[in-house]
Design a protein around this motif. Structure first.
Motif, PDB file in Angstrom:
ATOM      1  N   MET A   1      20.910 -61.495  29.851  1.00  9.96           N
ATOM      2  CA  MET A   1      19.557 -60.945  29.754  1.00  9.96           C
ATOM      3  C   MET A   1      18.697 -61.347  30.559  1.00  9.96           C
ATOM      4  SD  MET A   1      17.307 -60.768  25.903  1.00  9.96           S
ATOM      5  CE  MET A   1      18.992 -60.524  25.187  1.00  9.96           C
ATOM      6  N   ASP A   2      17.698 -60.574  31.292  1.00  6.57           N
ATOM      7  CA  ASP A   2      16.785 -61.168  32.050  1.00  6.57           C
ATOM      8  C   ASP A   2      15.643 -61.511  31.365  1.00  6.57           C
ATOM      9  OD1 ASP A   2      18.214 -60.591  34.380  1.00  6.57           O
ATOM     10  OD2 ASP A   2      17.535 -58.553  34.549  1.00  6.57           O
ATOM     11  N   PHE A   3      14.804 -62.745  31.904  1.00  2.00           N
ATOM     12  CA  PHE A   3      13.763 -63.359  31.062  1.00  2.00           C
ATOM     13  C   PHE A   3      12.612 -63.133  31.944  1.00  2.00           C
ATOM     14  CE2 PHE A   3      17.420 -65.175  29.006  1.00  2.00           C
ATOM     15  CZ  PHE A   3      16.984 -65.033  27.631  1.00  2.00           C
ATOM     16  N   TYR A   4      11.495 -63.285  31.064  1.00  2.69           N
ATOM     17  CA  TYR A   4      10.107 -63.126  31.564  1.00  2.69           C
ATOM     18  C   TYR A   4       9.429 -64.425  31.178  1.00  2.69           C
ATOM     19  CZ  TYR A   4       5.357 -61.682  32.764  1.00  2.69           C
ATOM     20  OH  TYR A   4       3.994 -61.461  33.017  1.00  2.69           O
ATOM     21  N   GLU A   5       8.860 -65.184  32.051  1.00  3.74           N
ATOM     22  CA  GLU A   5       8.089 -66.491  31.616  1.00  3.74           C
ATOM     23  C   GLU A   5       6.721 -66.219  31.145  1.00  3.74           C
ATOM     24  OE1 GLU A   5       7.644 -71.059  32.775  1.00  3.74           O
ATOM     25  OE2 GLU A   5       9.039 -69.856  34.024  1.00  3.74           O
ATOM     26  N   ILE A   6       6.656 -66.292  29.960  1.00  9.87           N
ATOM     27  CA  ILE A   6       4.879 -66.349  29.450  1.00  9.87           C
ATOM     28  C   ILE A   6       4.362 -67.600  29.844  1.00  9.87           C
ATOM     29  CG2 ILE A   6       3.329 -66.100  27.540  1.00  9.87           C
ATOM     30  CD1 ILE A   6       5.913 -64.600  26.181  1.00  9.87           C
ATOM     31  N   THR A   7       3.375 -67.534  30.737  1.00  5.65           N
ATOM     32  CA  THR A   7       2.606 -68.963  31.080  1.00  5.65           C
ATOM     33  C   THR A   7       1.961 -69.664  29.885  1.00  5.65           C
ATOM     34  OG1 THR A   7       2.235 -67.820  33.086  1.00  5.65           O
ATOM     35  CG2 THR A   7       0.686 -69.498  32.686  1.00  5.65           C
ATOM     36  N   ASP A 115       5.818 -55.258  29.096  1.00  4.44           N
ATOM     37  CA  ASP A 115       5.472 -54.063  29.956  1.00  4.44           C
ATOM     38  C   ASP A 115       5.191 -54.270  31.469  1.00  4.44           C
ATOM     39  OD1 ASP A 115       2.628 -54.696  30.354  1.00  4.44           O
ATOM     40  OD2 ASP A 115       2.230 -53.447  28.860  1.00  4.44           O
ATOM     41  N   ALA A 116       5.124 -53.109  32.195  1.00  2.00           N
ATOM     42  CA  ALA A 116       4.747 -53.515  33.691  1.00  2.00           C
ATOM     43  C   ALA A 116       3.464 -54.390  34.177  1.00  2.00           C
ATOM     44  CB  ALA A 116       4.523 -52.087  34.481  1.00  2.00           C
ATOM     45  N   ASN A 117       2.720 -54.639  33.071  1.00  2.00           N
ATOM     46  CA  ASN A 117       1.459 -55.408  33.200  1.00  2.00           C
ATOM     47  C   ASN A 117       1.716 -56.846  32.816  1.00  2.00           C
ATOM     48  OD1 ASN A 117      -0.186 -53.289  34.555  1.00  2.00           O
ATOM     49  ND2 ASN A 117      -0.381 -52.643  32.576  1.00  2.00           N
ATOM     50  N   GLY A 118       3.143 -57.083  32.387  1.00  2.00           N
ATOM     51  CA  GLY A 118       3.171 -58.275  31.906  1.00  2.00           C
ATOM     52  C   GLY A 118       2.647 -58.669  30.317  1.00  2.00           C
ATOM     53  N   ASN A 119       2.305 -57.602  29.495  1.00  2.00           N
ATOM     54  CA  ASN A 119       1.955 -57.598  28.033  1.00  2.00           C
ATOM     55  C   ASN A 119       3.115 -57.462  27.282  1.00  2.00           C
ATOM     56  OD1 ASN A 119      -0.855 -58.006  29.121  1.00  2.00           O
ATOM     57  ND2 ASN A 119      -0.788 -55.630  29.401  1.00  2.00           N
ATOM     58  N   LEU A 120       3.318 -58.115  26.096  1.00  2.00           N
ATOM     59  CA  LEU A 120       4.223 -57.682  25.219  1.00  2.00           C
ATOM     60  C   LEU A 120       4.226 -56.458  24.610  1.00  2.00           C
ATOM     61  CD1 LEU A 120       6.472 -59.307  23.551  1.00  2.00           C
ATOM     62  CD2 LEU A 120       4.657 -59.879  21.964  1.00  2.00           C
ATOM     63  N   LYS A 121       5.433 -56.003  24.389  1.00  2.00           N
ATOM     64  CA  LYS A 121       5.544 -54.832  23.704  1.00  2.00           C
ATOM     65  C   LYS A 121       5.700 -55.188  22.243  1.00  2.00           C
ATOM     66  CE  LYS A 121       8.122 -52.543  27.750  1.00  2.00           C
ATOM     67  NZ  LYS A 121       9.462 -51.963  27.819  1.00  2.00           N
ATOM     68  N   TYR A 122       4.761 -55.342  21.570  1.00  2.00           N
ATOM     69  CA  TYR A 122       4.700 -55.885  20.191  1.00  2.00           C
ATOM     70  C   TYR A 122       5.420 -54.847  19.284  1.00  2.00           C
ATOM     71  CZ  TYR A 122       0.666 -58.714  21.829  1.00  2.00           C
ATOM     72  OH  TYR A 122       0.024 -59.677  22.321  1.00  2.00           O
TER      73      TYR A 122
END
Length: 156
Positions: A1-7, A115-122
């Motif tokens: 799974m690819d991950f996105y780091e949340i600052t 999403d494309a803007n870095g926002n969580l898809k709640y």
């Protein structure tokens, strides 16, 4: 799974409670760091298999792949949708339980949930909740319903 780091701009607090003498609590007390890995329903068979096996080879037995966290020496489970890297701030033991106060140092989430803007898809985040007491333990799941903050006072 690819991950996105949340600052994280400054460490965030978290508290967990464990039976003071279980293997997880003993390791957290010893190493002063831990990860919290949040699964989805589709890997619960592996999670249970790991949970019913105590010791260092439990992830291998359950065939759960992992990588070592970026800021601490603990595993990030590759198949979990959200993982938190935490350091221990304080441990308070009371009546056989260890209340572990930690500091979240890093958060990673599946790229599928951003999403494309870095926002969580709640609306797509549907973790498994594990609840229990001395009598029974259960898994709980979210429903598909979601509401915006303020919807209840607006009467929606």
């Amino acid at each position: 799974m690819d991950f996105y780091e949340i600052t994280i701009f400054e460490p965030l607090p978290i508290t967990i409670g464990l039976v003071a003498e279980n293997n997880a609590a003993k390791n957290i007390k010893k190493y002063k760091e831990f990860t919290i890995n949040i699964p989805y329903r589709d890997i619960l068979e592996k999670v249970e298999l790991a949970g019913f096996n105590s010791g260092e080879d439990k992830l291998e037995i359950a065939e759960i792949s992992y990588s070592i966290a970026k800021h601490i020496d603990a595993p990030i489970l590759d198949e979990c949708v959200l993982s938190l890297e935490c350091r221990v701030v304080s441990i308070i033991e009371y009546e056989g339980y260890a209340n572990i106060i930690g500091s979240i140092e890093r958060r990673v989430i599946s790229k599928e949930l951003v999403d494309a803007n870095g926002n969580l898809k709640y609306d797509e985040f549907n973790p498994v909740y594990f609840l229990g007491d001395d009598e029974k333990r259960k898994y709980r799941f979210l429903s598909d319903e979601s509401k915006e903050l303020g919807d209840y006072i607006k009467g929606k």
